[in-house]
Design a protein around this motif. Structure first.
Motif, PDB file in Angstrom:
ATOM      1  N   SER A 213      11.241  -3.536  -0.216  1.00 47.64           N
ATOM      2  CA  SER A 213      11.241  -2.319  -1.045  1.00 47.64           C
ATOM      3  C   SER A 213      10.507  -2.536  -2.369  1.00 47.64           C
ATOM      4  O   SER A 213       9.845  -1.627  -2.872  1.00 47.64           O
ATOM      5  CB  SER A 213      12.687  -1.877  -1.326  1.00 47.64           C
ATOM      6  N   PHE A 214      10.638  -3.737  -2.919  1.00 46.68           N
ATOM      7  CA  PHE A 214       9.993  -4.039  -4.203  1.00 46.68           C
ATOM      8  C   PHE A 214       8.468  -4.006  -4.088  1.00 46.68           C
ATOM      9  O   PHE A 214       7.777  -3.651  -5.046  1.00 46.68           O
ATOM     10  CB  PHE A 214      10.465  -5.409  -4.696  1.00 46.68           C
ATOM     11  N   THR A 215       7.947  -4.371  -2.902  1.00 45.09           N
ATOM     12  CA  THR A 215       6.486  -4.287  -2.719  1.00 45.09           C
ATOM     13  C   THR A 215       6.005  -2.849  -2.865  1.00 45.09           C
ATOM     14  O   THR A 215       4.894  -2.598  -3.343  1.00 45.09           O
ATOM     15  CB  THR A 215       6.059  -4.832  -1.337  1.00 45.09           C
ATOM     16  N   HIS A 216       6.844  -1.888  -2.449  1.00 44.56           N
ATOM     17  CA  HIS A 216       6.518  -0.472  -2.652  1.00 44.56           C
ATOM     18  C   HIS A 216       6.364  -0.160  -4.138  1.00 44.56           C
ATOM     19  O   HIS A 216       5.417   0.506  -4.557  1.00 44.56           O
ATOM     20  CB  HIS A 216       7.629   0.415  -2.095  1.00 44.56           C
ATOM     21  N   TRP A 217       7.341  -0.635  -4.907  1.00 49.19           N
ATOM     22  CA  TRP A 217       7.342  -0.301  -6.338  1.00 49.19           C
ATOM     23  C   TRP A 217       6.136  -0.923  -7.039  1.00 49.19           C
ATOM     24  O   TRP A 217       5.506  -0.291  -7.889  1.00 49.19           O
ATOM     25  CB  TRP A 217       8.641  -0.800  -6.978  1.00 49.19           C
TER      26      TRP A 217
ATOM     27  N   ALA B  43       9.804   5.853  -5.719  1.00 51.16           N
ATOM     28  CA  ALA B  43       8.872   5.763  -6.844  1.00 51.16           C
ATOM     29  C   ALA B  43       7.466   5.415  -6.369  1.00 51.16           C
ATOM     30  O   ALA B  43       6.477   5.990  -6.831  1.00 51.16           O
ATOM     31  CB  ALA B  43       9.367   4.728  -7.849  1.00 51.16           C
ATOM     32  N   GLY B  44       7.375   4.471  -5.448  1.00 49.04           N
ATOM     33  CA  GLY B  44       6.077   4.086  -4.926  1.00 49.04           C
ATOM     34  C   GLY B  44       5.584   5.005  -3.828  1.00 49.04           C
ATOM     35  O   GLY B  44       4.499   4.806  -3.293  1.00 49.04           O
ATOM     36  N   THR B  45       6.387   6.055  -3.530  1.00 53.82           N
ATOM     37  CA  THR B  45       6.134   6.942  -2.384  1.00 53.82           C
ATOM     38  C   THR B  45       5.793   6.108  -1.148  1.00 53.82           C
ATOM     39  O   THR B  45       4.814   6.348  -0.454  1.00 53.82           O
ATOM     40  CB  THR B  45       5.022   7.980  -2.665  1.00 53.82           C
ATOM     41  N   GLY B  46       6.672   5.105  -0.913  1.00 53.59           N
ATOM     42  CA  GLY B  46       6.421   4.168   0.174  1.00 53.59           C
ATOM     43  C   GLY B  46       7.202   4.468   1.433  1.00 53.59           C
ATOM     44  O   GLY B  46       6.634   4.609   2.508  1.00 53.59           O
ATOM     45  N   GLY B  47       8.531   4.584   1.333  1.00 53.85           N
ATOM     46  CA  GLY B  47       9.299   5.021   2.477  1.00 53.85           C
ATOM     47  C   GLY B  47       9.967   3.955   3.320  1.00 53.85           C
ATOM     48  O   GLY B  47      10.523   4.276   4.368  1.00 53.85           O
TER      49      GLY B  47
ATOM     50  N   SER C  45      -1.218  10.020  -9.112  1.00 49.39           N
ATOM     51  CA  SER C  45       0.195   9.840  -8.775  1.00 49.39           C
ATOM     52  C   SER C  45       0.320   8.560  -7.968  1.00 49.39           C
ATOM     53  O   SER C  45      -0.649   7.830  -7.779  1.00 49.39           O
ATOM     54  CB  SER C  45       0.703  11.037  -7.961  1.00 49.39           C
ATOM     55  N   THR C  46       1.525   8.312  -7.448  1.00 48.77           N
ATOM     56  CA  THR C  46       1.695   7.151  -6.575  1.00 48.77           C
ATOM     57  C   THR C  46       1.512   7.539  -5.108  1.00 48.77           C
ATOM     58  O   THR C  46       1.663   6.695  -4.227  1.00 48.77           O
ATOM     59  CB  THR C  46       3.089   6.519  -6.763  1.00 48.77           C
ATOM     60  N   GLY C  47       1.218   8.810  -4.842  1.00 47.31           N
ATOM     61  CA  GLY C  47       1.069   9.294  -3.473  1.00 47.31           C
ATOM     62  C   GLY C  47      -0.286   8.967  -2.877  1.00 47.31           C
ATOM     63  O   GLY C  47      -1.238   8.614  -3.581  1.00 47.31           O
ATOM     64  N   GLY C  48      -0.380   9.108  -1.553  1.00 48.74           N
ATOM     65  CA  GLY C  48      -1.629   8.827  -0.843  1.00 48.74           C
ATOM     66  C   GLY C  48      -2.287  10.104  -0.363  1.00 48.74           C
ATOM     67  O   GLY C  48      -2.133  11.169  -0.958  1.00 48.74           O
ATOM     68  N   GLY C  49      -3.009   9.998   0.768  1.00 46.50           N
ATOM     69  CA  GLY C  49      -3.720  11.154   1.306  1.00 46.50           C
ATOM     70  C   GLY C  49      -5.058  11.382   0.634  1.00 46.50           C
ATOM     71  O   GLY C  49      -5.488  10.612  -0.244  1.00 46.50           O
TER      72      GLY C  49
ATOM     73  N   THR D 115       0.825  -1.218   0.000  1.00 42.39           N
ATOM     74  CA  THR D 115       0.000   0.000   0.000  1.00 42.39           C
ATOM     75  C   THR D 115       0.852   1.258   0.000  1.00 42.39           C
ATOM     76  O   THR D 115       0.323   2.360   0.060  1.00 42.39           O
ATOM     77  CB  THR D 115      -0.926   0.029   1.234  1.00 42.39           C
ATOM     78  N   THR D 116       2.171   1.101  -0.069  1.00 41.18           N
ATOM     79  CA  THR D 116       3.150   2.192  -0.079  1.00 41.18           C
ATOM     80  C   THR D 116       2.996   3.079   1.156  1.00 41.18           C
ATOM     81  O   THR D 116       3.147   4.287   1.072  1.00 41.18           O
ATOM     82  CB  THR D 116       3.062   3.044  -1.369  1.00 41.18           C
TER      83      THR D 116
END
Length: 477
Positions: free
Chosen positions: A130-134, A215-219, A341-345, A108-109
């Motif tokens: 990290s790959f799950t973020h992407w 890239a996935g704005t995961g962190g 985008s790949t961002g949330g909120g 879910t990033t």
């Protein structure tokens, strides 16, 4: 309910997930790690379940929005259940609920973690994390749509259910072509960031994993100090790319086809950049005033970019910042990045449209005969979009309040509870106090972790797919 198509989609998900798990297997071979066997076991289980579902062709391929929402919600749940198994089988995260929390936070990033020592993980587990973020950033089903043999309006239901924002758009007439364009842009920007980080003398493995998280704005960072130990150059590169990945990908498509004027006329982009600039300036002044202003600009720029794009990386423990600066960060947690985008909120576009709706209502109360039309990017906002945004916001606030009440059973302080829910529902990562940049979510009970897991999924999938999945009417004949 066309259950056969839903099961067919899940078959695709499991098969593709098995293929993606070959990458951490390669990493395990390179670094000679025994943990790689846990991926092989999981691959076998994914194929054992996925291939029969894939081979069972549905007689009727048509499905509608209900099936689209259910397919997306179930796909993400199944993908997460299987994705957690390598952590659990390898005993690197020995408690399954913790492993599930970690991998759902990845897909879910979100970037919220239960780990107190990230560096204790093997390289293959760090890579998978990290790959799950992407994969989750652009959306696993967006990737599936590039190969899934579903055409026409049916595939739009999947895209709509997984894509962030109030109104997902097709870039070109065919959904499959749209998906390929999105992933090409996404991959290209990721590779560019890797190159720039390597030029800044960041180790290649670090550059790849950090870029996938950006890239996935995961962190998910690969060091306990997050990004603090890297050079100022690399921190600035990450800052720029966090902001870039928070931009609507439609704008990049317009730039690629030469429509620069249309790209930079985006109302959402202007507000997004204005919010970022304003937040950076206010925090920098609050932190240090005129003294060492350049340093505080760099520090605040990184954290503002990280929080508004819901990436969640950190170069400093902002939990120790003045109350004003922390309040600004909490505010932009809710605003989030751009739609598409790949961002949330909540998304900048929704905030803009809600503010315009408020202005229209106030104008009507003052001048009863006035007729105001809400426009966004010079286009009239459809009533259906307004209704969807209103229902989204009501649902968001109900889930937010209920989640705070639910996790309060653990008896943590109010700031921890509120920001823990804000961090997971908005897919940000760190909150304040116990769940701040220097803390983690490991102290919550399994019950609270399950609530936060739901919040992460609901936040990434824009709430409705999860609500449709749980609604009794969905499953009635």
């Amino acid at each position: 309910m066309n259950k056969s198509v839903i099961l067919h989609v899940i078959g695709w998900i499991l098969t593709v997930e098995a293929a993606f798990m070959l990458l951490p297997c390669i990493v395990a071979v390179i670094y000679k790690e025994q943990s790689g066997f846990s991926f092989l076991i999981t691959i076998a289980l994914c194929l054992l379940i996925g291939i029969p579902l894939l081979l069972h062709k549905p007689k009727e391929k048509k499905f509608f929005s209900k099936e689209g929402f259910v397919s997306v919600a179930l796909s993400w749940i199944v993908m997460s259940i299987m994705g957690a198994l390598p952590f659990y089988f390898s005993k690197e995260i020995p408690h399954y609920v913790d492993a599930l929390f970690e991998v759902i936070s990845g897909f879910t990033t979100t970037g919220s973690s239960i780990l107190s020592d990230v560096e204790a993980l093997s390289y293959c587990m760090i890579f998978w994390r990290s790959f799950t973020h992407w994969l989750g950033g652009m959306g696993i089903l967006v990737f599936i749509l590039t190969i899934l043999p579903i055409t026409g309006g049916e595939s739009m239901h999947l895209l709509r259910a997984e894509s962030p924002g109030p109104t997902p758009e097709k870039l070109v007439p065919r959904i499959k072509s749209t998906s390929k364009i999105l992933y090409t842009i996404y991959l290209g920007m990721t590779i560019l960031q890797i190159i720039l980080l390597v030029l800044g003398q960041m180790p290649f493995f670090d550059a790849v994993t950090i870029s996938m998280g950006t890239a996935g704005t995961g962190g998910f960072a690969i060091k306990n100090s997050s990004i603090a130990s890297y050079s100022i150059y690399n921190q600035n590169i990450i800052t720029v790319f966090m902001i870039l990945f928070g931009v609507n990908f439609n704008i990049y498509y317009l730039i690629l086809i030469g429509k620069f004027k249309n790209a930079f006329k985006s109302e959402e982009l202007r507000y997004y950049l204005f919010i970022i600039f304003s937040a950076i300036m206010m925090i920098a002044i609050n932190l240090g005033g005129i003294t060492h202003f350049t340093h505080f600009i760099q520090v605040s720029a990184f954290q503002v970019a990280s929080i508004i794009t819901t990436t969640g990386y950190a170069t400093i423990d902002f939990n120790t910042w003045p109350t004003f600066s922390k309040t600004i960060l909490v505010f932009i947690m809710f605003v989030g990045a751009c739609a598409g985008s790949t961002g949330g909120g909540i998304k900048v576009s929704r905030i803009i449209i809600m503010l315009k709706s408020l202005k229209k209502e106030l104008s009507y109360l003052i001048h009863k005969r006035s007729i105001k039309v809400i426009r966004f990017d010079n286009n009239k906002v459809a009533h259906e979009t307004l209704r969807s945004i209103n229902v989204y916001f009501i649902s968001y606030m109900i889930i937010f309040a209920a989640s705070i009440i639910g996790i309060s059973i653990d008896d943590f302080d109010f700031a921890t509870n509120v920001t823990a829910v804000a961090a997971t529902l908005n897919n940000i990562g760190p909150g304040l106090e116990i769940v701040g940049p220097a803390g983690n979510f490991g102290g919550f009970t399994d019950f609270s972790k399950i609530i936060l897991i739901f919040d992460m999924l609901a936040g990434r999938l824009e709430i409705f797919p999860m609500l449709v999945l749980l609604a009794p009417g969905t499953w009635r004949k």
